[in-house]
Design a protein around this motif. Structure first.
Motif, short mmCIF file in Angstrom:
data_model
loop_
_atom_site.label_atom_id
_atom_site.label_comp_id
_atom_site.label_asym_id
_atom_site.label_seq_id
_atom_site.Cartn_x
_atom_site.Cartn_y
_atom_site.Cartn_z
N GLU A 1 41.36 39.07 37.75
CA GLU A 1 42.75 39.08 37.29
C GLU A 1 43.69 38.40 38.28
OE1 GLU A 1 41.50 42.93 37.48
OE2 GLU A 1 43.47 43.76 37.99
N ILE B 1 41.86 47.98 42.72
CA ILE B 1 40.59 47.32 42.37
C ILE B 1 39.42 48.02 43.07
CG2 ILE B 1 39.27 45.19 42.67
CD1 ILE B 1 41.87 43.67 42.10
N SER C 1 44.66 45.32 45.35
CA SER C 1 43.34 45.63 45.90
C SER C 1 43.03 47.12 45.97
CB SER C 1 43.19 45.04 47.29
OG SER C 1 43.13 43.65 47.19
N GLU D 1 46.63 39.68 48.83
CA GLU D 1 45.63 39.96 47.80
C GLU D 1 44.81 38.71 47.49
OE1 GLU D 1 45.25 42.95 46.72
OE2 GLU D 1 47.02 43.77 47.69
N ARG E 1 46.69 40.93 41.32
CA ARG E 1 45.68 41.71 42.04
C ARG E 1 46.34 42.82 42.85
NH1 ARG E 1 41.08 39.29 41.48
NH2 ARG E 1 40.03 40.55 43.02
N TYR F 1 40.76 37.92 48.24
CA TYR F 1 39.85 37.46 47.18
C TYR F 1 39.13 36.19 47.63
CZ TYR F 1 38.37 35.82 42.57
OH TYR F 1 37.63 35.38 41.51
#
Ligand code: UDP
Ligand code: MG
Length: 313
Positions: A173, A181, A178, A73, A176, A77
């Protein structure tokens, strides 16, 4: 420009296959390519391979390397943050995400005016049956309880437009997840399905226990249902206790009060104690998340990077 973000953890054997396959799949494409490899604290020669590739093609292949393993994750990012393209795709290094789909995905985004084309597996061939069973259970539970819907078998492999990438990057955040998200940000998304395939080389870095914890994190990060569940069983046991109390009082008034029944009292006490600990555990899980979140620790730390990578944290 099309950016290809690739998290890598112990992928020395697969990276070259990956680059060859993607180059080949996109040979006809009019987009300029940019690869961003994120070495997530690999223990093998992944970084050496990445450095070689960067030396061979300094303008197309970029890398950054974390100070330790921060998890996929975090790697995603970091990679998304570096991506410059107006189209960005995230792919696994092991070729389980077929690059042949990319031209079709690009065409879909352009023709249908979508923000995102995601992929999902039609089947789970080649996966241990209990892993499939628990995956299915996870999607059932999360879709039942969470506002954020997740499609069964959906992969992280997806092609996104710049606005969607920026939206994902705005979610800073620490915990995470994903899949959640990508779904939470919304945007016009369509999915294409493909047959599951095995990795070209190397081994999966997910243990059963690892996946189990990951799925619990997914539920806690995107749903308050466990907290509601705690309140619900609390309320339910209050009601039951109330009815039992009335029953006992009435019985004592009618038939006197023989002192029997201590085994049932002990079992009830143990049961209630257990329920309370369970609920405390659930609350504790959320508090743990809040604790980590309020520390505002960086999501990843970079130890090394190719020259082309702009230095951001
Ligand atoms: N990965 C990562 N950090 C980790 C674990 C995995 O960057 O801590 C990367 C890995 O190199 C691969 C992708 O995430 O590119 C998916 O991992 P894997 O193939 O092991 O998972 P699976 O496909 O079995 O779910
Ligand atoms: Mg894989």
């Amino acid at each position: 420009m099309l950016s290809i973000v690739v998290p890598c953890f112990n992928e020395e054997e697969t990276i070259r296959h990956f680059v060859d396959a993607v180059d080949q799949a996109l040979a006809q494409s009019t987009h300029t390519l940019e690869y961003i490899f994120v070495d997530d604290g690999s223990k093998d020669q992944t970084l050496t391979v990445l450095k070689k590739l960067n030396a061979e093609r300094p303008t197309t292949i970029h890398y950054l390397s974390f100070s330790r393993n921060f998890g996929k994750e975090a790697a995603l990012y970091a990679g998304l943050k570096q991506a410059q393209g107006d189209l960005v795709t995230v792919m696994d290094a092991d070729l389980q995400d077929p690059p042949e789909l990319l031209p079709q995905m690009i065409a879909m985004i352009e023709e249908k005016n979508l923000d995102c084309v995601g992929t999902r597996r039609k089947n789970r061939a080649g996966e241990p049956p209990i892993r499939s069973f628990f995956s299915k259970a996870f999607y059932k539970i999360i879709n039942q309880f969470s506002e954020t819907k997740m499609i069964d078998g959906v992969r992280d492999f997806r092609l996104m437009t710049r606005p969607m990438v920026d939206a994902v990057l705005e979610m800073t955040e620490y915990n995470r997840f994903s899949k959640g998200i990508f779904s939470w940000v919304g945007f016009e998304t369509e999915y294409i399905a493909y047959e599951n395939r095995e990795r070209v080389a190397g081994e999966t870095s997910w243990s059963f226990w690892g996946l189990f914890k990951y799925s619990l994190d997914g539920i806690v990060n995107f749903s308050e249902a466990p907290l509601m569940f705690a309140s619900f069983i609390g309320a339910l046991s209050c009601v039951i206790a109330g009815i039992a109390l009335i029953f006992i009082v009435v019985r004592a008034l009618l038939f006197g009060d023989p002192t029997t029944g201590w085994p049932s009292i002990v079992s009830i006490m143990l049961f209630m104690g257990g329920l309370q600990l369970l609920c405390l555990g659930i609350i504790g899980k959320y508090i743990g998340k809040i604790f980590l979140e309020t520390k505002k620790r960086p999501i990843y730390l970079i130890r090394e990077k190719s020259d082309s990578v702009k230095s951001t944290q």
